[in-house]
Design a protein around this motif. Sequence first.
Motif, mmCIF file in Angstrom:
data_model
loop_
_atom_site.group_PDB
_atom_site.id
_atom_site.type_symbol
_atom_site.label_atom_id
_atom_site.label_comp_id
_atom_site.label_asym_id
_atom_site.label_seq_id
_atom_site.Cartn_x
_atom_site.Cartn_y
_atom_site.Cartn_z
ATOM 1 N N ALA A 169 0.830 -1.209 0.000
ATOM 2 C CA ALA A 169 0.000 0.000 0.000
ATOM 3 C C ALA A 169 0.866 1.262 0.000
ATOM 4 O O ALA A 169 0.586 2.222 -0.744
ATOM 5 C CB ALA A 169 -0.921 0.000 1.213
ATOM 6 N N TYR A 170 1.923 1.260 0.799
ATOM 7 C CA TYR A 170 2.807 2.435 0.844
ATOM 8 C C TYR A 170 3.590 2.560 -0.460
ATOM 9 O O TYR A 170 3.836 3.668 -0.947
ATOM 10 C CB TYR A 170 3.759 2.333 2.033
ATOM 11 N N ASP B 295 2.461 1.768 -3.377
ATOM 12 C CA ASP B 295 1.530 2.327 -4.351
ATOM 13 C C ASP B 295 1.387 3.838 -4.164
ATOM 14 O O ASP B 295 1.241 4.588 -5.138
ATOM 15 C CB ASP B 295 0.161 1.655 -4.236
ATOM 16 N N LYS B 296 1.406 4.300 -2.912
ATOM 17 C CA LYS B 296 1.308 5.742 -2.647
ATOM 18 C C LYS B 296 2.542 6.475 -3.149
ATOM 19 O O LYS B 296 2.449 7.564 -3.715
ATOM 20 C CB LYS B 296 1.140 5.985 -1.153
ATOM 21 N N TYR C 165 -4.034 16.564 -6.701
ATOM 22 C CA TYR C 165 -3.437 15.259 -7.029
ATOM 23 C C TYR C 165 -1.982 15.196 -6.566
ATOM 24 O O TYR C 165 -1.549 14.193 -5.980
ATOM 25 C CB TYR C 165 -3.505 15.017 -8.536
ATOM 26 N N ARG D 270 -1.146 14.416 -2.857
ATOM 27 C CA ARG D 270 -1.436 13.073 -2.351
ATOM 28 C C ARG D 270 -0.160 12.266 -2.131
ATOM 29 O O ARG D 270 -0.152 11.305 -1.355
ATOM 30 C CB ARG D 270 -2.333 12.310 -3.330
ATOM 31 N N HIS D 271 0.885 12.670 -2.835
ATOM 32 C CA HIS D 271 2.143 11.932 -2.684
ATOM 33 C C HIS D 271 2.715 12.171 -1.290
ATOM 34 O O HIS D 271 2.703 13.300 -0.787
ATOM 35 C CB HIS D 271 3.152 12.382 -3.743
ATOM 36 N N PRO D 272 3.215 11.109 -0.622
ATOM 37 C CA PRO D 272 3.731 11.232 0.738
ATOM 38 C C PRO D 272 4.847 12.265 0.909
ATOM 39 O O PRO D 272 5.027 12.812 2.002
ATOM 40 C CB PRO D 272 4.267 9.822 1.043
#
Length: 207
Positions: free
Chosen positions: A101-102, A104-105, A152, A155-157
């Motif tokens: 999941a991380y 993918d982020k 958008y 959203r990136h960490p």
Amino acid sequence: MGIKDYFFFTKEERRGVFTLLVLVAVVIGVKIFVAAICGPGKNAELTLEGSSTANAQTTSVCTYRKYVKKEMYVLELNSADTLQLQELRGIGPAFARRIVAYRDKLGGYYAKEQLMEVYGFTPELYEKVKNQVKVNKSLIKKIDVNAYDIGYLKRHPYISYYEAKAIVDYRDSKKTHHIDSIEELRGLPDLEQNFEIIRLYIMVVEK
């Protein structure tokens, strides 16, 4: 004939029995000695040669077993699925899902040390798995800074709202509304601190 007669031996028979017992004791002793000399991981064999009489000779042979080093299984983090990740020490289904999941982020890992950014991933757990994983940076999915808005991008960490806004504002300030090179963003004050890590996850698609 009484029972005692079965236990009566002549002088020659007693000598033969004694010699046989001595021979058996010698054989056992030599086997123990050879095993001790050969040590663990080697196969000690005792070969009897000659006749079955007291003149039989003993030869000890140490057969060395060839040690084959087991190749360590190294997993590529940017292409592994959750089942493969569970083959790592200390990684169960929950951690496997969090790692994916991380990933993918982010768009992909650029260094295995990023695993410690996964929720609940401790330094102790990282020490267990660090030699079992590797990273292929070419598999990182980058964001085209000319194609997306602030919502958008943030959203990136690694991209905050202010950094996303700085990118979009700079893009919109250009006559072409198009960023031609990532290096153009280097001088933006809001990106100065984190530019080197952000640049790993952004790109420019030529018109």
